[in-house]
Motif scaffolding. Structure first.
Motif, short mmCIF file in Angstrom:
data_model
loop_
_atom_site.label_atom_id
_atom_site.label_comp_id
_atom_site.label_asym_id
_atom_site.label_seq_id
_atom_site.Cartn_x
_atom_site.Cartn_y
_atom_site.Cartn_z
N PRO A 141 -15.70 -1.67 -2.19
CA PRO A 141 -14.67 -2.59 -2.04
C PRO A 141 -13.74 -2.35 -3.23
N ARG A 142 -14.33 -2.09 -4.63
CA ARG A 142 -13.15 -2.06 -5.70
C ARG A 142 -12.31 -0.93 -5.27
N LEU A 143 -12.80 0.26 -4.96
CA LEU A 143 -11.89 1.53 -4.82
C LEU A 143 -11.12 1.44 -3.58
N TRP A 144 -11.54 0.75 -2.25
CA TRP A 144 -10.65 0.61 -1.33
C TRP A 144 -9.63 -0.39 -1.49
N SER A 145 -9.79 -1.38 -2.41
CA SER A 145 -8.77 -2.42 -2.60
C SER A 145 -7.64 -1.59 -3.54
N LEU A 146 -8.09 -0.85 -4.43
CA LEU A 146 -7.15 -0.29 -5.46
C LEU A 146 -6.12 0.69 -4.34
N LEU A 147 -6.95 1.68 -3.45
CA LEU A 147 -6.07 2.39 -2.73
C LEU A 147 -4.91 1.74 -1.78
N VAL A 148 -5.59 0.54 -1.40
CA VAL A 148 -4.72 -0.33 -0.39
C VAL A 148 -3.39 -0.91 -1.24
N VAL A 149 -3.90 -1.30 -2.48
CA VAL A 149 -2.64 -1.99 -3.49
C VAL A 149 -1.85 -0.92 -3.88
N ASN A 150 -2.11 0.27 -4.12
CA ASN A 150 -1.47 1.36 -4.69
C ASN A 150 -0.40 1.85 -3.76
N ARG A 151 -0.96 2.12 -2.34
CA ARG A 151 -0.13 2.25 -1.18
C ARG A 151 1.14 1.34 -1.18
N VAL A 152 0.98 0.01 -1.32
CA VAL A 152 2.13 -0.93 -1.32
C VAL A 152 3.05 -0.81 -2.52
N ARG A 153 2.55 -0.49 -3.80
CA ARG A 153 3.12 -0.11 -4.77
C ARG A 153 4.16 1.04 -4.58
N LEU A 154 3.53 1.96 -4.11
CA LEU A 154 4.43 3.48 -3.99
C LEU A 154 5.49 2.93 -2.97
N TYR A 155 5.27 2.20 -1.81
CA TYR A 155 6.16 2.14 -0.97
C TYR A 155 7.28 1.38 -1.76
N ARG A 156 6.95 0.45 -2.40
CA ARG A 156 8.06 -0.48 -3.19
C ARG A 156 9.01 0.47 -4.04
N ARG A 157 8.23 1.34 -4.37
CA ARG A 157 9.16 2.42 -5.38
C ARG A 157 10.11 3.11 -4.50
N ARG A 158 9.90 3.11 -3.29
CA ARG A 158 10.98 4.12 -2.46
C ARG A 158 11.58 3.18 -1.60
N HIS A 159 11.51 1.82 -1.46
CA HIS A 159 12.20 0.88 -0.46
C HIS A 159 12.42 -0.27 -1.12
N GLY A 160 13.28 -1.22 -0.52
CA GLY A 160 13.82 -2.39 -0.99
C GLY A 160 12.79 -3.36 -0.91
N LEU A 161 13.16 -4.60 -1.58
CA LEU A 161 12.18 -5.76 -1.73
C LEU A 161 11.93 -6.37 -0.30
N THR A 162 12.86 -6.39 0.68
CA THR A 162 12.57 -6.94 2.08
C THR A 162 11.69 -6.13 2.80
N ALA A 163 12.00 -4.87 2.89
CA ALA A 163 11.28 -3.89 3.53
C ALA A 163 9.65 -3.94 3.05
N THR A 164 9.62 -3.82 1.52
CA THR A 164 8.20 -3.94 1.13
C THR A 164 7.59 -5.11 1.61
N THR A 165 8.21 -6.38 1.72
CA THR A 165 7.57 -7.61 2.03
C THR A 165 6.95 -7.38 3.52
N VAL A 166 7.68 -6.79 4.14
CA VAL A 166 7.31 -6.64 5.77
C VAL A 166 6.33 -5.42 5.63
N PHE A 167 6.39 -4.46 4.84
CA PHE A 167 5.30 -3.40 4.84
C PHE A 167 4.00 -4.01 4.21
#
Length: 321
Positions: free
Chosen positions: A253-279
């Motif tokens: 659970p710890r590693l999977w949650s880290l994987l999921v959160v970092n996936r969203v973090r990386l998306y935020r770096r490459r896209h705007g806030l609105t798109a990231t909220t939907v993602f």
């Protein structure tokens, strides 16, 4: 002559390995290296992130000519990769290529030469192959779906509704590539899992260091996408093969949650806030549907996505990709 010694005056291939409590898997990795590196001049550089299980002693016993960098702390996987690449002189052009490996990889004979030979090839879109990856197999011989597409809103939604395996057949609807023909020939995905990657000297010079803000997971995604932005594509070399003993992210659970959160973090770096909220909402939907089935990793991911998780301080498991 010790097979782990580089004897040629030509620029070698740097074999870069990051260890953290990896003593159990290191002997198999090191024993497979001579055959895997056949035909190449090479040097082994191991960055140890403060292991407590004798990993350094294992390297010294099995590979006495290896360069060992004891980092003194567990700063994450990218931190270790950068330390090893610096020690190898890979950022300064001292190596013709670098092979970044997990210690639980078992390369087949000639694997490395096949990967390195494909680096620098001009692709149909005018970019060059700056990163080469092999076919990966589980210990039981099953093919690992290691190729990925860049995250998009529709792909996150497709995985939430259909599941990534079913959606993986359709490029529009999944990040995971599952189509058999994608693994049967030289193909160029957006990125690939980082258990074993060959990086060209040109790619290393242009991209520089790996992003250490990703303690674990998404560091290879970020690097591959950054390389693509700079004209260096990932290419699958299907004649190169390796066994990956596997990581813990799907069961921890710890590693999977880290994987999921970092996936969203990386998306935020490459896209705007609105798109990231939907993602983020689409990713959350996927984890909620799995949490409803009683899966502890998904429940942990839901908590992390809804809260403000602290930076992970645990280590990269020996077999994590």
């Amino acid at each position: 002559m010790n097979p782990l010694t580089v004897t040629s005056a030509r620029r070698p291939v740097a074999v870069v390995v990051v260890t953290w409590n990896s003593a159990a898997v290191l002997p198999g990795f090191l024993d497979a290296l001579p055959a895997a590196m056949a035909g190449l001049d090479w040097r082994l550089v191991v960055a140890d992130n403060d292991s407590a299980d004798g990993s350094v002693a294992v390297v010294r016993e099995h590979a006495p000519d290896a360069t060992i960098v004891e980092t003194g702390r567990n700063g994450g996987y990218a931190f270790g990769v950068n330390a090893a690449l610096r020690a190898a002189g890979a950022f300064d052009g001292d190596c013709v290529a670098a092979l970044v490996c997990n210690p639980d990889i078992r390369m087949a004979e000639g694997c490395a030469a096949t990967l390195v030979a494909g680096l620098g090839d001009v692709l149909p879109d005018g970019t060059r192959a700056g990163i080469a990856v092999p076919l990966l197999y589980e210990a039981d011989g099953a093919l690992v779906h290691s190729l990925r597409r860049e995250s998009t809103l529709t792909r996150a939604l497709g995985e939430a509704v259909l599941g990534n395996r079913r959606a993986g057949r359709f490029p529009r609807w999944s990040e995971l590539v599952t189509a058999p023909d994608a693994y049967a020939a030289r193909t160029s995905p957006d990125w690939a899992t980082g258990a074993l990657m060959a990086l060209s000297a040109e790619c290393l010079a242009d991209c520089g260091e790996w992003d250490e803000s990703f303690f674990l997971y998404s560091e290879e995604t970020e690097y591959c996408l950054r390389a693509r932005d700079l004209g260096h594509r990932v290419r699958l070399e299907p004649e190169a093969r390796a066994v990956h003993l596997g990581g813990e992210s799907r069961v921890s659970p710890r590693l999977w949650s880290l994987l999921v959160v970092n996936r969203v973090r990386l998306y935020r770096r490459r896209h705007g806030l609105t798109a990231t909220t939907v993602f983020r909402g689409a990713v959350l939907l996927r984890e909620l549907s799995r949490a409803a089935l009683g899966r502890p990793p998904a429940r942990a991911a839901v908590r992390a996505l809804l809260g403000r998780p602290r930076r992970d301080t645990g280590g990269r498991p020996a077999g994590a990709a």
